[in-house]
Design an enzyme around this catalytic site. Structure first.
Site, mmCIF file in Angstrom:
data_model
loop_
_atom_site.group_PDB
_atom_site.id
_atom_site.type_symbol
_atom_site.label_atom_id
_atom_site.label_comp_id
_atom_site.label_asym_id
_atom_site.label_seq_id
_atom_site.Cartn_x
_atom_site.Cartn_y
_atom_site.Cartn_z
ATOM 1 N N TYR A 129 0.830 -1.207 0.000
ATOM 2 C CA TYR A 129 0.000 0.000 0.000
ATOM 3 C C TYR A 129 0.865 1.259 0.000
ATOM 4 C CZ TYR A 129 -4.471 -2.341 0.385
ATOM 5 O OH TYR A 129 -5.600 -3.077 0.106
ATOM 6 N N TYR A 173 -14.441 -4.123 3.357
ATOM 7 C CA TYR A 173 -13.068 -4.516 3.053
ATOM 8 C C TYR A 173 -12.818 -5.857 3.727
ATOM 9 C CZ TYR A 173 -8.078 -4.996 2.742
ATOM 10 O OH TYR A 173 -6.829 -5.500 2.480
ATOM 11 N N LYS A 203 -5.436 -11.142 12.683
ATOM 12 C CA LYS A 203 -4.866 -9.940 13.299
ATOM 13 C C LYS A 203 -4.533 -10.128 14.784
ATOM 14 C CE LYS A 203 -6.447 -6.430 10.042
ATOM 15 N NZ LYS A 203 -5.245 -5.858 9.474
ATOM 16 N N ASP A 224 -16.930 -11.353 9.371
ATOM 17 C CA ASP A 224 -15.482 -11.146 9.249
ATOM 18 C C ASP A 224 -15.039 -10.317 10.462
ATOM 19 O OD1 ASP A 224 -12.942 -10.308 8.734
ATOM 20 O OD2 ASP A 224 -13.338 -9.549 6.710
#
Ligand SMILES: Cc1ncc(COP(=O)(O)O)c(C=O)c1O
Length: 450
Positions: A20, A148, A283, A254
């Site tokens: 990114y 996302y 994560k 999610d």
């Protein structure tokens, strides 16, 4: 501190390509040589507060002694073994701990490597589930606007069509999209104070139209992250579950970002007392130590794959599935949740974020302030009436990031959405300091743009 390596940035520039990152225009990366608690230390001796938890993964702080010890102990016993045909204590212990914590009804854990693969697994499980159940027509996934879900092809397909995904359109499969409850920019032009979660009717109509071709609805419960830190009314989540039940489709939650306390509950689904059919974790699962994904599901989904016919097997796996080191970190992290009453910390952080950011609502460039658990977001606009903003590519983002970095605070705005999401171990004083930097920088920007 380690001695500085004068050539690190030069060497980085010669061979590396950062995620990114527009390599032509981005400032050089921060040369981080060590970290402790909420702080990162650079090779040139700067101390920087990690205000975004190293891309939302860190929760108990960097280089935590308990996590370090768990990792070292596991490395001395078993670093890795393949998970097809083998098992090991960290994977089994972690599955048991997760199932005890997850919403009731979730009983099976399928491990993978990261958030995107946790989503890929969910999508593939869904499709094969319906095939195995002899309903192959059910192949359409319904996703929400502003979603996302990651950067692999399946995860991109169910994400919002955006600058992130546009170049890859030919690779993506078709999904149906329904409104997200983005209250600040309500898709129906309503006000949250008086609305009746009317935006949910879009999902209802979509599922009605798809009839027996709908396979699943995928959502980021309570907090849509990379799409702009959009905080939901809990009633929307409850409504999604109701609609999935009514139309007989699977609900995929999610929780890659929201899991493990980020929204003030262990899992965001708890805000609406909802049990999804499939839940994706990653994560903070390993407290930010190592990559690990887990796609957890119900016995009903699992049962659909049991057969004497081996073609009904779930043919999916990664070399590092259930890596023992990652599982050991995840287990140690869950112990810290209990030992340190971590969720109470997040709730205290939430209260401080709420009161600390409230005065910023008066600044002309602050369109909206959103706080949930340990996440605070400010949506910045150039015109409060029109709510005008540049989106992800807004130049304001890099400008703000540079200003904060100059003050020793690492933030990485999503374009015009500035957010603060520190590790939960941040102290009250450190949070107050960070909020002061945010206030000062936004006041400076306001003056500059007058
Ligand atoms: C909700 C959500 N799902 C999936 C992902 C993808 O996770 P990863 O970056 O580990 O592939 C992210 C990453 O930000 C996310 O926020």
């Amino acid at each position: 501190m380690s001695p500085p390596d004068p050539g690190l940035l030069d060497r980085d520039r010669r061979h590396l390509w950062h995620p990114y990152t527009q390599m032509q225009t981005a400032p050089p990366p921060l040369p981080i040589v060590s970290a402790s608690g909420v702080y990162l230390f650079t090779e040139d001796g700067r101390r920087i507060l990690d205000g975004i938890s190293s891309w939302w993964v860190n929760i108990h702080g960097h280089a935590h002694p308990v996590l370090n010890a768990a990792l070292a102990a596991q490395a001395a016993r078993l670093e890795h073994v393949m998970f097809a045909g083998c098992t090991h204590p960290p994977a089994v212990d972690l599955a048991e701990r997760l199932i005890a914590l997850l919403p009731s009804g979730i009983t099976r854990v399928f491990y993978s490597d990261n958030g995107s693969t946790a989503v890929e697994v969910a999508v593939k499980l869904t499709l094969q589930y319906w095939i195995n159940r002899s309903e192959p027509r059910r192949r359409t996934i319904v996703a929400l606007t502003h979603a996302y879900h990651g950067d692999t092809v399946g995860a991109m397909s169910v994400s919002e069509d955006s600058v992130f995904t546009r170049a890859f359109t030919p690779l993506l499969f078709r999904v149906e999209r329904a409104h997200a409850p983005y209250c600040y920019r309500c898709p129906l032009g309503l006000e949250r104070r008086s609305c009746r979660i009317d935006c949910l009717s879009d999902l209802e109509q979509t599922l009605a139209r798809l009839a027996d071709t709908a396979a699943a609805v995928i959502v980021e419960p309570m907090l849509q992250g990379a799409g702009g830190m959009i905080v939901w009314p809990r009633e929307f989540l409850a409504g999604v579950r109701r609609l999935c039940d009514r139309f007989g489709v699977l609900l995929i939650a999610d929780e890659v970002l929201t899991g493990f306390g980020r929204t003030g509950r262990m899992f965001a689904c708890e805000h609406a007392q909802v049990t999804p059919d499939i839940i994706c974790l990653s994560k903070a699962l390993t407290a930010g130590y190592l990559p690990l994904g887990a796609t957890c599901t119900t016995e009903a989904v699992y049962d659909a794959f049991l057969s004497d016919d081996r073609s009904r097997t779930f043919f999916h796996g990664h070399s590092f599935t259930a890596n023992p080191l990652a599982c050991a970190c995840a287990l140690a992290s869950l112990e810290l949740f209990e030992r340190d009453d971590t969720l109470a910390r997040v709730r205290r952080l939430e209260a401080q974020l709420q009161s600390g950011l409230a005065p910023l609502r008066d600044l002309p460039l602050v369109g909206d302030v959103r706080v949930i658990g340990g996440v605070a977001a400010l949506e910045l606009v150039s015109d409060r009436v029109m709510k005008s903003a540049g989106g992800y590519l807004d130049e304001l983002g890099p400008r703000l990031a540079a200003a904060f970095l100059g003050r020793g605070l690492l933030l990485r705005p999503l374009g015009n959405v500035l957010y603060f999401m520190p590790p939960y171990v941040i102290t009250e004083e450190e949070t107050a300091w960070a909020l002061e930097q945010i206030t000062d920088v936004l006041q400076e920007v306001t003056q500059y743009s007058k």
